[in-house]
Design a protein around this motif. Structure first.
Motif, PDB file in Angstrom:
ATOM      1  N   UNK A 187       0.970  -1.286  -0.089  1.00  0.00           N
ATOM      2  CA  UNK A 187       0.140   0.127  -0.081  1.00  0.00           C
ATOM      3  C   UNK A 187       0.885   1.421  -0.073  1.00  0.00           C
ATOM      4  N   UNK A 188       1.687   1.457  -1.029  1.00  0.00           N
ATOM      5  CA  UNK A 188       2.401   2.621  -1.219  1.00  0.00           C
ATOM      6  C   UNK A 188       3.610   2.666  -0.420  1.00  0.00           C
ATOM      7  N   UNK A 189       3.975   1.591   0.086  1.00  0.00           N
ATOM      8  CA  UNK A 189       5.501   1.435   0.992  1.00  0.00           C
ATOM      9  C   UNK A 189       6.154   0.715   0.017  1.00  0.00           C
TER      10      UNK A 189
ATOM     11  N   UNK B 238       8.736  -6.844   2.770  1.00  0.00           N
ATOM     12  CA  UNK B 238       7.379  -7.593   3.793  1.00  0.00           C
ATOM     13  C   UNK B 238       6.919  -6.660   4.805  1.00  0.00           C
ATOM     14  N   UNK B 239       5.803  -6.529   4.497  1.00  0.00           N
ATOM     15  CA  UNK B 239       4.769  -6.316   5.839  1.00  0.00           C
ATOM     16  C   UNK B 239       4.014  -7.170   6.332  1.00  0.00           C
ATOM     17  N   UNK B 240       3.716  -7.609   7.632  1.00  0.00           N
ATOM     18  CA  UNK B 240       3.170  -8.565   8.280  1.00  0.00           C
ATOM     19  C   UNK B 240       2.232  -8.154   9.350  1.00  0.00           C
ATOM     20  N   UNK B 241       1.551  -9.239   9.868  1.00  0.00           N
ATOM     21  CA  UNK B 241       0.555  -8.987  10.824  1.00  0.00           C
ATOM     22  C   UNK B 241       0.456 -10.316  11.697  1.00  0.00           C
TER      23      UNK B 241
END
Length: 82
Positions: free
Chosen positions: A68-70, A75-78
Motif C-alpha cells: 500500500x504505497x510502501x 515484507x509487511x506482516x501482521x
C-alpha cells in the motif's frame, strides 16, 4: 521462517483490538505489525520470533499484508493474538 531461514524485522506497532474480545473474557486481544528489513518473498505461515525481554515465541501464524504505497520489495506482516 517456515523454511528455517531468518528474516530480520522491525516491530512497527502493537495495538489492542478490543472488538475481537470474547464475551466475559479478561484477555485483551492485540495485533503486532512487522516490517522486514530486507527484501523477501515470504507470504505467510508458522514462524518463530525472538523478542528481547520476552524470549523465544514458537509457531505463530504470520500473515503478509499489502505494501500500500510502501517499498514493494520489503515484507509487511501482521500477527493477531486472540
Amino acid at each position: 521462517l517456515p523454511d528455517g531461514s531468518v528474516l530480520l524485522v522491525h516491530i512497527e506497532s502493537i495495538k489492542d483490538t478490543p472488538q475481537a474480545r470474547m464475551p466475559n473474557s479478561a484477555r485483551m486481544p492485540f495485533c503486532v505489525e512487522l516490517n522486514s528489513l530486507e527484501p523477501t518473498e515470504f507470504v505467510d505461515g508458522l514462524c518463530d520470533l525472538e523478542l528481547p525481554g520476552v524470549g523465544h515465541l514458537q509457531d505463530m501464524f504470520v500473515s503478509r499484508v499489502p505494501a500500500l504505497g510502501r517499498d514493494p520489495t520489503l515484507g509487511y506482516f501482521y500477527i493477531a493474538f486472540n
